[in-house]
Design an enzyme around this catalytic site. Structure first.
Site, PDB file in Angstrom:
ATOM      1  N   LYS A  31      75.051  18.669  30.417  1.00  0.00           N
ATOM      2  CA  LYS A  31      75.884  17.471  30.299  1.00  0.00           C
ATOM      3  C   LYS A  31      77.374  17.787  30.472  1.00  0.00           C
ATOM      4  O   LYS A  31      78.104  17.002  31.082  1.00  0.00           O
ATOM      5  CB  LYS A  31      75.649  16.761  28.972  1.00  0.00           C
ATOM      6  CG  LYS A  31      76.188  17.463  27.737  1.00  0.00           C
ATOM      7  CD  LYS A  31      75.944  16.634  26.493  1.00  0.00           C
ATOM      8  CE  LYS A  31      76.459  17.346  25.248  1.00  0.00           C
ATOM      9  NZ  LYS A  31      77.926  17.514  25.256  1.00  0.00           N
ATOM     10  N   ASP A 218      81.929  11.702  25.409  1.00  0.00           N
ATOM     11  CA  ASP A 218      80.889  12.706  25.173  1.00  0.00           C
ATOM     12  C   ASP A 218      80.331  12.550  23.764  1.00  0.00           C
ATOM     13  O   ASP A 218      80.967  11.978  22.880  1.00  0.00           O
ATOM     14  CB  ASP A 218      81.496  14.100  25.358  1.00  0.00           C
ATOM     15  CG  ASP A 218      80.449  15.189  25.400  1.00  0.00           C
ATOM     16  OD1 ASP A 218      79.258  14.876  25.583  1.00  0.00           O
ATOM     17  OD2 ASP A 218      80.819  16.372  25.244  1.00  0.00           O
ATOM     18  N   GLU A 219      79.122  13.068  23.537  1.00  0.00           N
ATOM     19  CA  GLU A 219      78.467  13.034  22.214  1.00  0.00           C
ATOM     20  C   GLU A 219      78.469  11.611  21.632  1.00  0.00           C
ATOM     21  O   GLU A 219      78.769  11.399  20.456  1.00  0.00           O
ATOM     22  CB  GLU A 219      79.172  14.005  21.243  1.00  0.00           C
ATOM     23  CG  GLU A 219      79.244  15.440  21.718  1.00  0.00           C
ATOM     24  CD  GLU A 219      77.918  16.172  21.650  1.00  0.00           C
ATOM     25  OE1 GLU A 219      76.896  15.531  21.316  1.00  0.00           O
ATOM     26  OE2 GLU A 219      77.884  17.379  21.934  1.00  0.00           O
ATOM     27  N   GLN A 249      69.620  13.935  19.317  1.00  0.00           N
ATOM     28  CA  GLN A 249      70.508  14.884  18.649  1.00  0.00           C
ATOM     29  C   GLN A 249      71.518  14.193  17.744  1.00  0.00           C
ATOM     30  O   GLN A 249      72.560  14.761  17.411  1.00  0.00           O
ATOM     31  CB  GLN A 249      71.227  15.757  19.689  1.00  0.00           C
ATOM     32  CG  GLN A 249      70.284  16.638  20.500  1.00  0.00           C
ATOM     33  CD  GLN A 249      71.018  17.603  21.400  1.00  0.00           C
ATOM     34  OE1 GLN A 249      71.594  18.591  20.945  1.00  0.00           O
ATOM     35  NE2 GLN A 249      70.995  17.336  22.687  1.00  0.00           N
TER      36      GLN A 249
END
Length: 722
Positions: A31, A218-219, A249
């Site tokens: 990613k 991101d995340e 996650q």
């Protein structure tokens, strides 16, 4: 820039530019590569102005690495895209525009200690008892309000039950007013104030919406409510927002992260292009199969299947030990074999666990095996504040001249002996040639301080004298229990009532287990025990070209990878944690934690659990984790320290007593944590804690459809084990 090196899904994610998109990036699927390539592609191939690109990630380290990679791919000296964390971005916004909210641009940002000091001042002004409502607990709830983007005027006090949360809600506006009078923001305000700024000043929001033509986050599975609102506000007009994340996650629910943000993204952003990155470049297929089957049983997730062109690899090894010491021996032996026979370096291997308290036995065994290690994301067990505080009491009892330990505990827990008073006593001691303890004993007769301060010091000396008599007449285990109780440490942690304070109490209970082992060894003395704890830190300076072995919790390991991983404590009550067994959302997060742990391993994955475990000051008979039953037998090989142990039976992980145990083990494992039961009145429930043995066995059972948590005497409850 070579796009041919990307797989088809990565290529699609990099080249998609207009409209909202969501990249569901499985573990190890590249990613970060996709994000950096996407930014470089926008700038180099599509001619996008670098300053119109905003990329947001969660850590400064990740942001720094991303900047370097993008800079290398662009290879020019011109302007760069905005790459930062949420907090850094918001601070940058507020330094320019916070005057719109009535602050000056030179506002201060308060850290945790500053916040706590201010909360205590506000509590005093609002006449809120610090004994009834600990300041840390109130501050924790206020932080929760801000993470949920609930402003003081939006709170509904009528919907809250009386307690710390309601009192925090009452204090919240007082605290915010005090921050403003000090021209200060706390860490959570950086996010909430920026979102509030964009809401209240539409022209400003519109300016930055147009400025940032392309937004990447991101995340995204780790975003909370206020972060989600910030992204929404910045993408209302120009809707080129790309979020990257993996719902499997999402493991930070306890600090405000909302998995619904990524699960509902398609609903909130119509026309979203969804791209799944399912090819894994990190792990063997056997590891991916094990991880995928564990997390697939969650209901609240996007369906995806990780696969790899890597080799099938070795089977996952699952080891059942007799106790936590046998488990640690298995891990150390496995590490030595990997290093000596297969050439692994220590820093290519990791030990993962669910709770910090589990590290103590593992650290003891690693030291004996002379394996250099480092605890990541936290202090070594004996360096943790609460452990050092309690051990400092013992050090003073053994050596009254130890002024370093004495100064550590003189006002811990807080007993009103301030810095000024202590400085006066130290000055007196220097003139008279006395030790600090001798000086404290003479405060009253010398009239060094006022009546109140003198009385508080006298009370502290009384505590030490009492503990000294216990030290001389009792064993170290009884002394430890008395120190934790008489010092007020247990009461302090209980009153704080936060996740942190509960974790600190668990560590003290684990210290109790360590001292209990000392007592069982008749040749051991308290002095030897304290000496051994003092030597723990020496390995930090070990000069070893192979590096040191990292130990960390599952929450800490996300984003890392290792050639080999040992995940210890695979038991109901540890993983899944006992606190999750009565809440389906928390239970699913435990599965995700397990998935994250598995997918840190590139080549070898070792799982272990113990038939009985001494932890938190008690001995438990844990059942193997229910998660193990999800792993197909063709990818997992079982091993045990007990000859009659056989995990091939599917009944092994049925959630009831282990049918493969011997009759003695069956008796011991009855009503283990995680056992499902039926009560004639309360219905179906699950055992979440236990204490005592035999006729004195007490159970704490959670009845989801009944009264919730109930404490029951096992021999009187008429429970039926399912």
């Amino acid at each position: 820039m070579n796009l041919e090196s990307l797989n088809p899904q990565q290529h699609q994610a990099v080249c998609h530019s207009e409209g909202p998109s969501m990249v569901v990036a499985g573990a190890g699927s590249g990613k970060t590569r996709v994000i950096t390539y996407r930014i470089a592609h926008l700038i180099r191939e599509r001619g996008v102005d670098p300053e119109s690109v905003l990329a947001i990630t969660f850590t400064n380290k990740a942001a720094g690495e991303m900047k370097e990679r993008i800079r290398g791919m662009l290879d020019h000296g011109g302007p760069s895209p905005w790459v930062s964390t949420f907090h850094s971005f918001c601070l940058r916004m507020l330094r320019k525009h916070i005057s719109e909210l009535g602050f000056s641009n030179d506002f201060a940002v308060y850290d945790a200690q500053d916040q706590l000091t201010l909360v205590k001042q506000c509590m005093k002004a609002a006449h809120i008892s610090k004994e009834a409502f600990p300041a840390k607990s109130l501050l924790n709830h206020i932080s929760g309000f801000k993470n949920d983007f609930v402003l003081p005027e939006q709170l509904d006090l009528d919907s809250m039950s009386y307690g710390n949360q309601m009192k925090a809600a009452e204090l919240y506006p007082v605290y915010q007013a005090a921050l403003k009078s000090n021209n200060a923001l706390d860490f959570d305000d950086l996010l909430a104030s920026t979102a509030k700024l964009f809401q209240q000043v539409p022209s400003l929001r519109e300016y930055y919406d147009k400025k940032f033509q392309y937004i990447l986050v991101d995340e995204f599975q780790d975003t909370n409510a206020v972060q989600y609102e910030l992204v929404r506000l910045l993408s209302m007009d120009v809707n080129n927002v790309c979020v990257v994340g993996d719902d499997d996650q999402s493991i930070y629910r306890w600090r405000g992260a909302n998995i619904e943000n990524i699960l509902n993204f398609e609903k909130d952003y119509s026309g979203t292009t969804v791209i799944k990155l399912e090819e894994n470049y990190r792990s063997t297929q056997n590891i991916l199969t094990a991880a995928g089957n564990v997390v697939r049983e969650n209901q609240n997730r996007n369906e995806k299947t990780l696969w790899t062109q890597n080799e099938k690899g070795d089977p996952v090894i699952c080891y059942r030990a007799e106790d936590e010491i046998g488990e640690a021996e298995f891990v150390c032996e496995g590490i030595q074999n990997l290093c000596q026979e297969e050439g692994f370096a220590f820093n290519e291997i990791a030990i993962l666990y669910r709770t910090n308290a589990q590290s103590r036995v593992m650290e003891d065994m690693l030291r004996k095996a002379e394996i250099p290690y480092q605890v990541i994301g936290g202090l070594r067990f004996y360096e943790r504040r609460e452990v050092k505080d309690v051990l400092a009491y013992m050090r003073v009892l053994i050596n009254p001249d130890d002024s370093v330990s004495l100064k550590r505990i003189v006002n811990v827990p807080a007993r009103g002996i301030g810095k000024t008073s202590l400085e006066k006593v130290e000055a007196f001691c220097e003139v008279k040639g006395l030790t600090l303890l001798e000086g404290l004993r003479q405060v009253g007769q010398e009239r060094l301080l006022g009546t109140a301060a003198t009385g508080k010091i006298a009370n502290f000396i009384g505590i030490l004298d009492h503990l000294d008599s216990v030290y001389r007449q009792s064993n170290p285990l009884e002394l430890l229990a008395e120190v934790i109780d008489r010092s007020g440490y247990a009461t302090m942690l209980k009153n704080e009532d936060t996740r942190e304070s509960k974790g600190r109490m668990e560590n003290l209970n684990e210290l109790y287990s360590a001292v209990e082992q000392l007592v069982e060894n008749e040749n051991g003395t308290l002095r030897e025990f304290l000496d051994s704890t003092a030597l723990v830190a020496d390995l930090d300076n070990l000069d070893d070209e192979r590096g040191v072995l990292p130990l960390m919790t599952l929450h800490t390991c996300k984003g890392l990878e290792f050639s080999a991983v040992f995940l210890v404590g695979m038991e109901n009550g540890l993983l899944p944690h006992a606190s999750s067994m009565s809440d389906s959302a928390e239970y699913e997060e435990e599965r995700r934690l397990c998935y994250v742990g598995f997918t840190r391993a590139k080549k070898k994955l070792f799982l272990s659990h113990a038939r009985r475990r001494r932890i938190y000051g008690n001995t438990f008979n844990y059942l193997p984790s229910d998660f193990l039953s999800s792993i197909p037998s063709e990818v997992m090989e079982r091993d045990s320290s007990t000859a009659n142990y056989n995990m091939n039976s599917p009944k092994q992980f049925s959630g009831s007593a282990n049918t493969s145990f011997s009759s003695e083990a069956e008796s011991e494992s009855e009503y283990s944590i995680g056992t499902k039961v039926i009560h004639p009145k309360f219905g179906a429930g699950i055992v979440i804690n236990r204490s005592g043995e035999d006729e004195d066995l007490k159970l704490e059972v959670f009845f989801k459809d009944g009264p919730g948590k109930k404490k029951l005497a096992a021999n009187l409850a008429n429970l039926i084990i399912l």
